[in-house]
Design a protein around this motif. Structure first.
Motif, PDB file in Angstrom:
ATOM      1  N   PHE A 190       0.819  -1.208   0.000  1.00  0.00           N
ATOM      2  CA  PHE A 190       0.000   0.000   0.000  1.00  0.00           C
ATOM      3  C   PHE A 190       0.856   1.263   0.000  1.00  0.00           C
ATOM      4  CE2 PHE A 190      -3.301  -2.931   1.697  1.00  0.00           C
ATOM      5  CZ  PHE A 190      -4.265  -2.674   0.723  1.00  0.00           C
ATOM      6  N   ALA A 191       2.011   1.210   0.670  1.00  0.00           N
ATOM      7  CA  ALA A 191       2.907   2.372   0.651  1.00  0.00           C
ATOM      8  C   ALA A 191       3.422   2.640  -0.759  1.00  0.00           C
ATOM      9  CB  ALA A 191       4.075   2.147   1.611  1.00  0.00           C
ATOM     10  N   LEU A 192       3.780   1.590  -1.480  1.00  0.00           N
ATOM     11  CA  LEU A 192       4.258   1.762  -2.849  1.00  0.00           C
ATOM     12  C   LEU A 192       3.123   2.163  -3.785  1.00  0.00           C
ATOM     13  CD1 LEU A 192       6.731  -1.261  -3.176  1.00  0.00           C
ATOM     14  CD2 LEU A 192       7.268   1.143  -2.723  1.00  0.00           C
ATOM     15  N   ALA A 197       1.916   3.490  -9.682  1.00  0.00           N
ATOM     16  CA  ALA A 197       0.918   2.617 -10.287  1.00  0.00           C
ATOM     17  C   ALA A 197       0.814   1.297  -9.541  1.00  0.00           C
ATOM     18  CB  ALA A 197       1.277   2.354 -11.754  1.00  0.00           C
ATOM     19  N   LEU A 198      -0.300   0.601  -9.757  1.00  0.00           N
ATOM     20  CA  LEU A 198      -0.534  -0.689  -9.119  1.00  0.00           C
ATOM     21  C   LEU A 198       0.549  -1.693  -9.512  1.00  0.00           C
ATOM     22  CD1 LEU A 198      -2.311  -2.643  -7.488  1.00  0.00           C
ATOM     23  CD2 LEU A 198      -3.662  -3.025  -9.570  1.00  0.00           C
ATOM     24  N   VAL A 203       5.304  -5.159  -8.251  1.00  0.00           N
ATOM     25  CA  VAL A 203       6.682  -5.543  -8.583  1.00  0.00           C
ATOM     26  C   VAL A 203       7.628  -5.170  -7.448  1.00  0.00           C
ATOM     27  CG1 VAL A 203       8.609  -5.119 -10.146  1.00  0.00           C
ATOM     28  CG2 VAL A 203       6.298  -5.418 -11.066  1.00  0.00           C
ATOM     29  N   GLY A 204       7.464  -3.972  -6.901  1.00  0.00           N
ATOM     30  CA  GLY A 204       8.345  -3.537  -5.814  1.00  0.00           C
ATOM     31  C   GLY A 204       8.202  -4.397  -4.574  1.00  0.00           C
TER      32      GLY A 204
END
Length: 465
Positions: A190-192, A197-198, A203-204
């Protein structure tokens, strides 16, 4: 943001004093004989035979692997503080890590966070008994610290490996670490997602946590593989989901986390309200808090999971609540005005309630099953035979007798009548009305009632002529 490297000597001096306070409370709480779950762990570790046997031979939900290894290392019948030393060390280190986590925003927040973790009755209890919860708490706090640094762009490329070690060792300390992983993973995602983008968030998150997923999969493979090769995985007890047990377990964790063991349904309004208000106050890591404090218990309720009446089942939520509460208190101090007075009053109440519970733990000693052995030693110095009303008291007496080097023969057969009889009870259970066994009448000679989150009530009887 005030970094850890910029902290002055005053901060480190106060933090050291708070850590010392946490250590002292945990040593004080580690006195007295091992209670039911601890003694059972010691018995299992002894019977496992070797360190490898801890992983292959026990196959039981009571086996907290790292704790079992420690109990095996110190030996069956070791002095209780030594048997609990791994938890004492882990629980004390958790106070330090909590302080460092808070100090990432400000030194004052670091001191408030460390103080709450030092005195919290839930953390003191877990940090002073021979179980795996304190070590799991330390591993989870370290994981949160690593992720916090990573999200801020301060962590090195080693962050994925560091997290994998945190979750790997934390899961082998106590399997509720899996709940902690879910909360941390959701926080990262949620932080990323808030930043981009989703697809980027997915990926992160995977890049950071895929080694941790493999580490936890290895833990599962070891546990289930050993169980499949032996007799299967066993549970000490399995209680189907009931709403009453769920409410009791969640509320008791929150109560002992902040030092007010007052049974009330108001906790289920107060705690979610704190989480909702926290964002407006400026609290960070909100995704973590929402998932750990609200999402995790709610998911268990929706899934109708079993054994939800045990408060320590929700330790992940208790840890997140302490981090959240510390930040809200610090923000109140910084804001000034009525918020400062409210924060000061709340902190004073939390500290007072917590210290009262910690002192009670040190005095009560979880019911101190070793007192039953001391009472028998006073009446039968050369050794004795004792009858149990059920096998739950067996491990406690075996461990206490081994530590005291007292010859004690334990039986579950009523005939011929033994000189002593022990009746142990869980919280809420009453003594059986019949105090005769095999034609012999017994009268009480010693008794303890356990207070707090852990312990067993028991009464020792002696046969009368």
């Amino acid at each position: 943001m005030a970094g850890i490297g910029q902290a002055d000597r005053r901060f480190w001096g106060w933090l050291g004093a708070i850590v010392a306070l946490g250590l002292g409370l945990r040593i004080a709480g580690a006195q007295g004989g091992l209670w039911l779950d601890e003694a059972w762990s010691a018995l299992q570790a002894r019977d496992a035979g070797t360190p490898l046997g801890v992983f292959l031979n026990i196959n039981h939900d009571n086996n907290h692997h790292l704790n079992s290894l420690w109990l095996q290392f110190v030996g069956f019948g070791a002095p209780p503080p030594l048997a609990r030393a791994l938890s004492i060390a882990s629980g004390t280190a958790a106070v330090l890590v909590a302080g460092l986590l808070g100090a990432r925003r400000a030194p004052g927040l670091g001191l408030v966070t460390a103080l709450l973790f030092a005195v919290s009755p839930a953390m003191v209890t877990m940090g002073s008994e021979a179980r795996g919860y304190a070590t799991m708490s330390l591993a989870l706090l370290l994981a949160i610290l690593v992720v916090d640094r990573w999200l801020a762009g301060e962590a090195s490329e080693r962050a994925p490996r560091q997290l994998a070690w945190c979750f790997f060792l934390g899961a082998f300390a106590q399997l509720t670490m899996f709940f902690g992983f879910c909360a941390v993973a959701g926080w990262v995602f949620f932080a990323l997602w808030q930043r981009g983008a989703l697809r980027t968030a997915i990926v992160g998150t995977l890049r950071l946590l895929w080694p941790s997923v493999l580490a936890l999969a290895l833990v599962v493979a070891v546990i289930l593989g050993a169980a499949a090769a032996r007799t299967g995985f066993k549970f000490g007890a399995y209680e189907p989901f009931t709403l009453l047990q769920f409410l009791h377990g969640v509320s008791e964790m929150f109560e002992y986390a902040i030092g007010f063991p007052i049974v009330s349904l108001w906790w289920f309004a107060l705690i979610p309200a704190l989480v909702i208000v926290a964002r407006g106050w400026g609290v960070r890591r909100m995704a973590l808090h929402r998932l750990a404090i609200i999402g995790f218990p709610l998911t268990l309720a929706l899934l109708h999971a079993g054994n939800v009446g045990h408060p320590r089942y929700y330790l992940v939520a208790g840890i997140a609540l302490l981090v959240l509460a510390a930040e809200m208190l610090w923000l109140g101090f910084v804001a000034g005005g009525w918020k400062r007075w409210a924060a000061g009053g709340a902190l004073a109440l939390i500290l007072t309630g917590s210290i009262v519970q910690d002192v009670d733990l040190a005095i009560n000693r979880r019911g101190d099953p070793a007192a039953a052995v001391r009472a028998m030693q006073a009446r039968a110095p050369a050794g004795a035979r004792i009858l149990l009303n059920r096998d739950t008291g067996l491990a406690m007496l075996e461990v206490a007798a081994a530590h005291a080097r007292y010859p004690l023969a334990i039986t579950l057969d009523e005939c011929p009548p033994a000189r002593f009889l022990l009746i142990d009870r869980y919280k809420g259970e009453q003594e059986p009305p019949r105090l005769e066994r095999c034609g012999a009448h017994y009268t009480p000679i010693a008794e303890r009632r356990a207070h707090g989150m852990s312990g067993t009530h028991w009464t020792l009887y002696e046969r009368q002529p």
